[in-house]
Design a protein around this motif. Structure first.
Motif, PDB file in Angstrom:
ATOM      1  N   VAL A 568       9.625 -14.232  14.955  1.00  0.00           N
ATOM      2  CA  VAL A 568      11.290 -14.611  15.193  1.00  0.00           C
ATOM      3  C   VAL A 568      12.196 -13.390  14.820  1.00  0.00           C
ATOM      4  CG1 VAL A 568      10.883 -17.057  14.107  1.00  0.00           C
ATOM      5  CG2 VAL A 568      11.277 -15.225  12.591  1.00  0.00           C
ATOM      6  N   GLU A 569      13.412 -13.332  15.091  1.00  0.00           N
ATOM      7  CA  GLU A 569      14.119 -12.244  15.406  1.00  0.00           C
ATOM      8  C   GLU A 569      14.463 -11.549  13.897  1.00  0.00           C
ATOM      9  OE1 GLU A 569      15.761 -10.787  17.641  1.00  0.00           O
ATOM     10  OE2 GLU A 569      14.780 -12.249  19.164  1.00  0.00           O
ATOM     11  N   SER A 570      14.270 -12.495  12.807  1.00  0.00           N
ATOM     12  CA  SER A 570      14.571 -12.004  11.387  1.00  0.00           C
ATOM     13  C   SER A 570      13.127 -11.406  10.887  1.00  0.00           C
ATOM     14  CB  SER A 570      14.757 -13.240  10.543  1.00  0.00           C
ATOM     15  OG  SER A 570      13.509 -14.098  10.527  1.00  0.00           O
ATOM     16  N   ASP A 571      12.115 -11.294  11.614  1.00  0.00           N
ATOM     17  CA  ASP A 571      10.991 -10.524  11.145  1.00  0.00           C
ATOM     18  C   ASP A 571      11.164  -9.089  11.270  1.00  0.00           C
ATOM     19  OD1 ASP A 571       9.371 -12.782  10.675  1.00  0.00           O
ATOM     20  OD2 ASP A 571       8.532 -12.944  12.641  1.00  0.00           O
ATOM     21  N   ASN A 572      10.385  -8.295  10.425  1.00  0.00           N
ATOM     22  CA  ASN A 572      10.499  -6.943  10.396  1.00  0.00           C
ATOM     23  C   ASN A 572       9.842  -6.332  11.757  1.00  0.00           C
ATOM     24  OD1 ASN A 572      12.020  -6.906   7.854  1.00  0.00           O
ATOM     25  ND2 ASN A 572       9.920  -6.799   6.730  1.00  0.00           N
ATOM     26  N   ASP A 573      10.287  -4.983  12.004  1.00  0.00           N
ATOM     27  CA  ASP A 573       9.469  -4.432  13.254  1.00  0.00           C
ATOM     28  C   ASP A 573       8.374  -3.916  12.583  1.00  0.00           C
ATOM     29  OD1 ASP A 573      11.628  -5.183  14.697  1.00  0.00           O
ATOM     30  OD2 ASP A 573      12.723  -3.071  14.585  1.00  0.00           O
ATOM     31  N   GLU A 574       8.087  -3.674  11.412  1.00  0.00           N
ATOM     32  CA  GLU A 574       6.905  -3.237  10.794  1.00  0.00           C
ATOM     33  C   GLU A 574       6.487  -3.606   9.804  1.00  0.00           C
ATOM     34  OE1 GLU A 574       6.011   1.169  11.196  1.00  0.00           O
ATOM     35  OE2 GLU A 574       6.433   1.007   8.982  1.00  0.00           O
ATOM     36  N   TYR A 575       5.132  -3.840   9.323  1.00  0.00           N
ATOM     37  CA  TYR A 575       4.471  -4.532   8.260  1.00  0.00           C
ATOM     38  C   TYR A 575       3.582  -3.675   7.928  1.00  0.00           C
ATOM     39  CZ  TYR A 575       6.813  -9.027   9.405  1.00  0.00           C
ATOM     40  OH  TYR A 575       8.044 -10.027   9.760  1.00  0.00           O
ATOM     41  N   ARG A 576       3.560  -3.373   6.409  1.00  0.00           N
ATOM     42  CA  ARG A 576       2.433  -2.778   5.989  1.00  0.00           C
ATOM     43  C   ARG A 576       1.722  -3.591   4.796  1.00  0.00           C
ATOM     44  NH1 ARG A 576       2.900   2.802   6.300  1.00  0.00           N
ATOM     45  NH2 ARG A 576       5.160   3.682   7.057  1.00  0.00           N
ATOM     46  N   LEU A 577       0.315  -3.804   5.376  1.00  0.00           N
ATOM     47  CA  LEU A 577      -0.335  -4.657   4.798  1.00  0.00           C
ATOM     48  C   LEU A 577      -1.505  -4.056   4.049  1.00  0.00           C
ATOM     49  CD1 LEU A 577      -0.894  -7.349   7.857  1.00  0.00           C
ATOM     50  CD2 LEU A 577       0.802  -7.366   5.905  1.00  0.00           C
ATOM     51  N   GLN A 578      -1.697  -4.510   2.483  1.00  0.00           N
ATOM     52  CA  GLN A 578      -2.535  -3.979   1.732  1.00  0.00           C
ATOM     53  C   GLN A 578      -3.872  -4.850   1.704  1.00  0.00           C
ATOM     54  OE1 GLN A 578      -2.332  -1.060   0.102  1.00  0.00           O
ATOM     55  NE2 GLN A 578      -0.279  -0.557   0.952  1.00  0.00           N
ATOM     56  N   VAL A 579      -5.007  -4.551   2.324  1.00  0.00           N
ATOM     57  CA  VAL A 579      -6.175  -5.259   2.546  1.00  0.00           C
ATOM     58  C   VAL A 579      -7.302  -4.917   1.542  1.00  0.00           C
ATOM     59  CG1 VAL A 579      -8.150  -6.011   4.086  1.00  0.00           C
ATOM     60  CG2 VAL A 579      -5.762  -5.660   5.209  1.00  0.00           C
ATOM     61  N   VAL A 580      -7.883  -5.913   0.765  1.00  0.00           N
ATOM     62  CA  VAL A 580      -8.652  -5.541  -0.283  1.00  0.00           C
ATOM     63  C   VAL A 580     -10.063  -6.265   0.306  1.00  0.00           C
ATOM     64  CG1 VAL A 580      -9.292  -6.074  -2.798  1.00  0.00           C
ATOM     65  CG2 VAL A 580      -7.118  -5.653  -2.009  1.00  0.00           C
ATOM     66  N   ALA A 581     -11.041  -5.407   0.193  1.00  0.00           N
ATOM     67  CA  ALA A 581     -12.439  -5.961   0.565  1.00  0.00           C
ATOM     68  C   ALA A 581     -13.317  -5.982  -0.961  1.00  0.00           C
ATOM     69  CB  ALA A 581     -13.057  -4.835   1.269  1.00  0.00           C
ATOM     70  N   LYS A 582     -13.736  -6.982  -1.205  1.00  0.00           N
ATOM     71  CA  LYS A 582     -14.286  -7.467  -2.614  1.00  0.00           C
ATOM     72  C   LYS A 582     -15.838  -7.880  -2.379  1.00  0.00           C
ATOM     73  CE  LYS A 582     -13.096 -11.141  -4.413  1.00  0.00           C
ATOM     74  NZ  LYS A 582     -12.179 -12.280  -5.073  1.00  0.00           N
ATOM     75  N   ASP A 583     -16.612  -7.268  -3.088  1.00  0.00           N
ATOM     76  CA  ASP A 583     -18.225  -7.995  -2.862  1.00  0.00           C
ATOM     77  C   ASP A 583     -18.225  -8.947  -3.945  1.00  0.00           C
ATOM     78  OD1 ASP A 583     -18.468  -6.878  -5.419  1.00  0.00           O
ATOM     79  OD2 ASP A 583     -19.468  -4.964  -4.583  1.00  0.00           O
ATOM     80  N   HIS A 584     -19.590  -9.294  -3.871  1.00  0.00           N
ATOM     81  CA  HIS A 584     -19.872 -10.685  -4.792  1.00  0.00           C
ATOM     82  C   HIS A 584     -20.798 -10.366  -5.681  1.00  0.00           C
ATOM     83  CE1 HIS A 584     -18.072 -12.672  -1.257  1.00  0.00           C
ATOM     84  NE2 HIS A 584     -17.784 -14.005  -2.006  1.00  0.00           N
ATOM     85  N   GLY A 585     -20.974  -9.102  -6.036  1.00  0.00           N
ATOM     86  CA  GLY A 585     -21.730  -8.536  -7.113  1.00  0.00           C
ATOM     87  C   GLY A 585     -21.326  -8.918  -8.648  1.00  0.00           C
ATOM     88  N   GLU A 586     -22.090  -8.363  -9.511  1.00  0.00           N
ATOM     89  CA  GLU A 586     -21.810  -8.570 -11.064  1.00  0.00           C
ATOM     90  C   GLU A 586     -21.870  -7.015 -11.548  1.00  0.00           C
ATOM     91  OE1 GLU A 586     -20.231 -10.351 -14.249  1.00  0.00           O
ATOM     92  OE2 GLU A 586     -20.636 -11.364 -12.227  1.00  0.00           O
ATOM     93  N   PRO A 587     -20.725  -6.544 -12.001  1.00  0.00           N
ATOM     94  CA  PRO A 587     -19.520  -6.832 -11.922  1.00  0.00           C
ATOM     95  C   PRO A 587     -19.094  -6.735 -10.344  1.00  0.00           C
ATOM     96  CG  PRO A 587     -19.751  -4.745 -12.977  1.00  0.00           C
ATOM     97  CD  PRO A 587     -20.911  -5.150 -12.571  1.00  0.00           C
ATOM     98  N   VAL A 588     -17.887  -7.250 -10.203  1.00  0.00           N
ATOM     99  CA  VAL A 588     -17.350  -7.412  -8.781  1.00  0.00           C
ATOM    100  C   VAL A 588     -16.665  -5.665  -8.513  1.00  0.00           C
ATOM    101  CG1 VAL A 588     -15.470  -8.312  -7.202  1.00  0.00           C
ATOM    102  CG2 VAL A 588     -16.956  -9.822  -8.877  1.00  0.00           C
ATOM    103  N   MET A 589     -16.832  -5.366  -7.247  1.00  0.00           N
ATOM    104  CA  MET A 589     -16.291  -3.860  -6.881  1.00  0.00           C
ATOM    105  C   MET A 589     -15.445  -4.338  -5.817  1.00  0.00           C
ATOM    106  SD  MET A 589     -19.689  -1.498  -7.697  1.00  0.00           S
ATOM    107  CE  MET A 589     -18.653  -0.101  -8.230  1.00  0.00           C
TER     108      MET A 589
END
Length: 877
Positions: A568-589
């Motif tokens: 929509v018009e109100s959306d920004n022209d640029e987005y900076r997304l922080q993506v987190v990749a998480k494994d399922h180990g113990e402890p989680v990394m």
């Protein structure tokens, strides 16, 4: 280990172990050793131990004349009535000589006497009775006493003798002596007969009356003392009964002298002899003696190995003395008869110490008497061990798991093997068979304690480097020769979560161009993180660090960033997304990356920064590399094959051209214009995929040619066409078919190639000069007689490029024709066939006829041409 064993306690013989000579150890007296046996032998067992071997030696003791005959008394008093008639007999005690055979008593001699003579009888080559015979009546008044010397001689050398004095007193007494029915009686008694058993009853009579006729029975003076111990004689009834113990093994026959005496004042005596035979009964069990026992017995002893030697003796005779020996239990041993009375115990089956290490063998000896008597004896046979069992692992293969990052030197496993052998044969040492992991020796990773089989890790394992390896543990005993076995140990490195996820450098950070017109569900980007761990520790999930109200969502499993709503018009022209990749180990990394999404107008270029390309590149695995290499190899092989095929075809083509030149020289005429062949069929090949057969016959343009016109016309024909070919149109030089053919023609300057089916002839053909009015224009015409079948054209003037007149085709155009002219070049190809060219596959040359027919009507010609074309199409099909 040689020794001699005798049955008796005394050892009469001994062996010199240096030279093997058997010599007498003690003095042997045959009369003491064999009192009642005429044949005297001493059995010996010669035994050699380790291994046990037995030999039997029987030594016969020969008698020598070392005993003189002896009488029981030196003086014998005999009372004889003078009334005794001549011929009366008086028994005398015989002498005794322990020697046998010729060394025993063979003769008696009596001193010379006018009244008495000596009479003796032999029973079984022995003198059994000795009697004094009265030669004439005695006269007491003349001589009341007679002194005689009785001498006994043996048959030895030198001859020995013994004497006794007989004093005979002559009395005037009873004149009738008691008389027995028989002078000799025989009876038998079984040994071990009970005391008081009646053996025989004697009966004597006396002619006298009164007290002179009363008879009493007594043992004679010559009866041996042994007889009086065994038997009793009733003096009144004459019954002989058992008094003592009768043993056949001691004495098998008794000789009893019985006197019948009357009660007269001068008692008279009657004599008889009773021979009592002892009947043997089975009253003696066998006697068993173990003379040699070789123990322990090795478990690998072959069948027939001697374990022990047993001597069995039965004092009974006949069948009562025959003995059979056997083993009572079911054991791998048996008894074999060796010599008379000797048996050997031998191995009769496989021995296995691991199943049974000793045997208690009961050996039973049984005679053949009735009832049979037996004796048993037990021996213990110990089985010694040999190294016949290899060490055995409890599990032939095992699997263990080691967690990565283990401490070096940590214990990981214990190999356990057992060996059923004993002693040094069961002492096990452990080792690891040679092997390597990626070229590094296995001994650099693990070690084993050779005594207890404990395995230790020498290094810290990393699951990302070594996931699995296999080692073989060898257990070896200390036997001679040593035996061994292997255990396969599968070692897996168990993964732990020691590696954090990692994003590709292309994703850090990345700018993605997204059109503003994108709708909901639009795939904006796909990111991917890699975790060096495996299994659940490497399972990735993706999330936004700060979701907020951004119009994007991310798939937790795939990492796809998708537009969740339209912009929509109100959306920004640029987005900076922080993506987190998480494994399922113990402890989680986790791992973090930034994705920049820039919105662009619909007309602008959308750049995904190679996210998908990178994703695709990541999928380019080693398997794809192998596939590309395989495709390249196959393509190279195909290219090499194609080149080789082309070279071979070109070489064949060159050979055919050379053959055609040779044929050209032979068939050419004097002018050298036209080539002909009377018996040749040609095949025109346009390419390697499709062939069309054409029969072409040529005639020379000179009367000097060797092939005449008649033969040529006879042999030239279009064999695959049954309909009449259409007549060429006068405007064939400028027809549309010609123009179409000229557009796709491949020009060749030289001679075209016609291949013959039978001889493969390649020939250069004459061409027809241009049909145009101006020779400079370069107008060309197709070959003479060519139909629209020609796909390739070559245009060339004749010698000097002089214009030549166009031959006119008469109205009565024949099926086979020849057009004389200058040489023409014809090349036929099928690279670009025209529609008209497919209607006829044959080109025929003949000779032009001199006479012309009138032209037909134009309409008739067209109908005829149409019919011919249809017929040609049918033939082509």
């Amino acid at each position: 280990m040689l020794h001699v064993v005798s049955r008796d306690d005394k050892e009469y013989f001994q062996v010199n172990l240096q030279n093997g000579i058997l010599f007498v150890k003690e003095t042997i007296d045959r009369e003491m050793l064999c009192q009642n046996t005429p044949f005297c032998t001493i059995p010996l067992q010669v035994i050699v131990d380790k291994p046990v071997q037995m030999y039997r030696v029987e030594i016969e003791i020969e008698d020598i004349n070392d005993n003189s005959p002896t009488f029981s008394s030196i003086i014998n008093n005999v009372l004889i009535s003078e009334l005794i008639p001549a011929g009366s007999r008086f028994p005398l005690k015989t002498a005794i000589d322990p020697d046998l055979g010729t060394n025993s008593i063979t003769n008696y001699e009596l001193s010379p006497s006018d009244y008495f003579a000596l009479d003796f009888q032999k029973y079984m080559n022995q003198i059994r009775s000795l009697e004094l015979v009265l030669k004439k009546s005695l006269d007491r008044e003349k001589q009341s006493v007679h002194n005689l010397i009785l001498t006994a001689y043996d048959g030895g050398n030198p001859r020995l003798s013994g004497t006794t004095q007989i004093i005979i007193n002559v009395e005037d007494l009873n004149d009738n002596a008691p008389l027995f029915d028989k002078p000799f009686y025989q009876c038998s008694v079984t040994e071990n007969a009970s005391k008081g058993s009646l053996i025989f009853k004697l009966n004597a009579t006396d002619l006298d009356k009164g007290k002179n006729g009363e008879i009493s029975y007594e043992f004679g003076d010559i009866v041996m003392e042994e007889v009086t111990r065994v038997f009793s004689l009733d003096k009144h009834t004459g019954e002989i009964r058992v008094k003592g113990e009768i043993d056949f093994e001691k004495t098998n026959m008794y000789e009893i002298q019985v006197d019948a005496i009357d009660n007269g004042d001068n008692p008279m005596v009657g004599h008889c002899k009773v021979l009592v035979t002892v009947v043997d009964v089975n009253d003696n069990p066998p006697e068993m003696t173990i003379t040699s026992l070789s123990v322990p017995v090795s478990e690998d002893s072959p069948q027939g190995t001697t374990v022990a030697i047993i001597s069995i003796h039965d004092r009974d005779s006949g069948s009562n003395g025959k003995v059979q020996c056997h083993i009572s239990e079911q054991v791998p041993f048996k008894v074999n008869p060796a010599f008379m009375g000797d048996f050997s115990v031998t191995v009769n089956g496989p021995l296995d110490r691991e199943k049974k290490d000793d045997y208690e063998i009961t050996i039973t000896a049984r005679d053949e008497g009735s009832p049979a008597l037996s004796v048993s004896k037990s021996i213990r046979v110990i089985i010694s061990d040999v190294n016949d069992n290899a060490p055995q692992f409890i599990q032939p293969s095992d699997t263990i798991f080691i967690k990565e990052n283990n401490a070096p030197g940590s214990y990981i496993y214990t190999a356990s093997a057992y060996d059923p052998d004993i002693g040094q044969n069961s002492f096990i040492t452990y080792s690891i068979a040679d092997g390597n992991i990626d070229g590094i020796p296995l001994s650099s990773y693990i070690s084993i304690n050779p005594e207890n089989g404990k395995i230790f890790a020498l290094v810290s394992f990393d699951h990302e480097q070594i996931k699995y390896f296999q080692c073989h543990i060898r257990a070896t005993d200390a036997g001679l020769s040593p035996l061994s076995s292997n255990q396969t140990l599968n070692i897996f490195t168990e993964d732990i979560n020691d590696n954090a996820p990692m994003f590709s450098p292309l994703y850090s950070p990345a700018t993605i161009m997204t059109p503003k017109s994108a709708q909901a569900g639009y795939l904006v980007a796909k990111i991917r993180a890699v975790d060096l761990d495996s299994g659940y520790n490497a399972l990735m999930s993706y999330n936004f660090r700060d979701p907020g109200k951004d119009p994007f969502i991310i798939s937790q499993l795939t990492g796809e960033i998708i537009l969740k709503r339209s912009f929509v018009e109100s959306d920004n022209d640029e987005y900076r997304l922080q993506v987190v990749a998480k494994d399922h180990g113990e402890p989680v990394m986790t791992a973090l990356t930034q994705v920049i999404i820039s919105l662009v107008e619909p007309g602008e270029r959308v750049n995904l920064d190679n996210f998908d390309l990178q994703s695709n590149n990541d999928d380019f695995s080693t398997t794809n590399i192998y596939l590309v290499v395989a495709i390249c190899i196959i393509s190279s092989i195909f290219l090499i094959t194609l080149i080789a095929f082309t070279v071979l075809r070109w070489q064949k083509y060159r050979e055919e051209v050379n053959d055609l030149k040779e044929s050209y020289k032979i068939c050419s005429n004097t002018g050298g214009s036209w080539m002909y062949s009377q018996h040749t069929q040609y095949r025109v090949c346009s390419n390697s995929h499709q062939t069309k057969n054409d029969l072409i016959v040529f005639t020379p343009n000179s009367s000097q040619a060797p092939c005449n016109e008649e033969n040529v016309n006879r042999q030239s024909a279009i064999i695959y066409s049954s309909s009449k070919p259409k007549h060429p149109n006068p405007d064939w030089r400028y027809s549309a078919s010609l123009k179409a053919a000229m557009q796709g023609a491949v020009h060749m300057e030289g001679a075209a190639v016609l291949r013959g089916a039978a001889v493969g002839l390649e020939q250069q053909w004459p061409t027809v000069s241009s049909a145009t009015a101006e020779p400079e224009g370069g107008e060309v015409s197709p070959p003479v007689g060519a139909g629209v079948n020609c796909n390739s054209w070559t245009f060339k003037y004749g010698p000097g490029n002089q214009k030549q007149p166009v031959p006119q085709i008469p109205p009565d155009f024949p099926e086979n024709f020849i057009i004389p002219g200058s040489p023409a070049i014809i090349s036929i190809r099928q690279d670009q066939p025209s529609a008209q060219a497919q209607k006829s596959n044959f080109i025929t040359f003949g000779k032009k006829e001199e006479t012309k027919k009138k032209k037909k009507k134009k309409k008739g010609n067209k109908n005829q041409e149409k019919a011919n074309n249809n017929a040609a199409d049918n033939n082509d099909q």
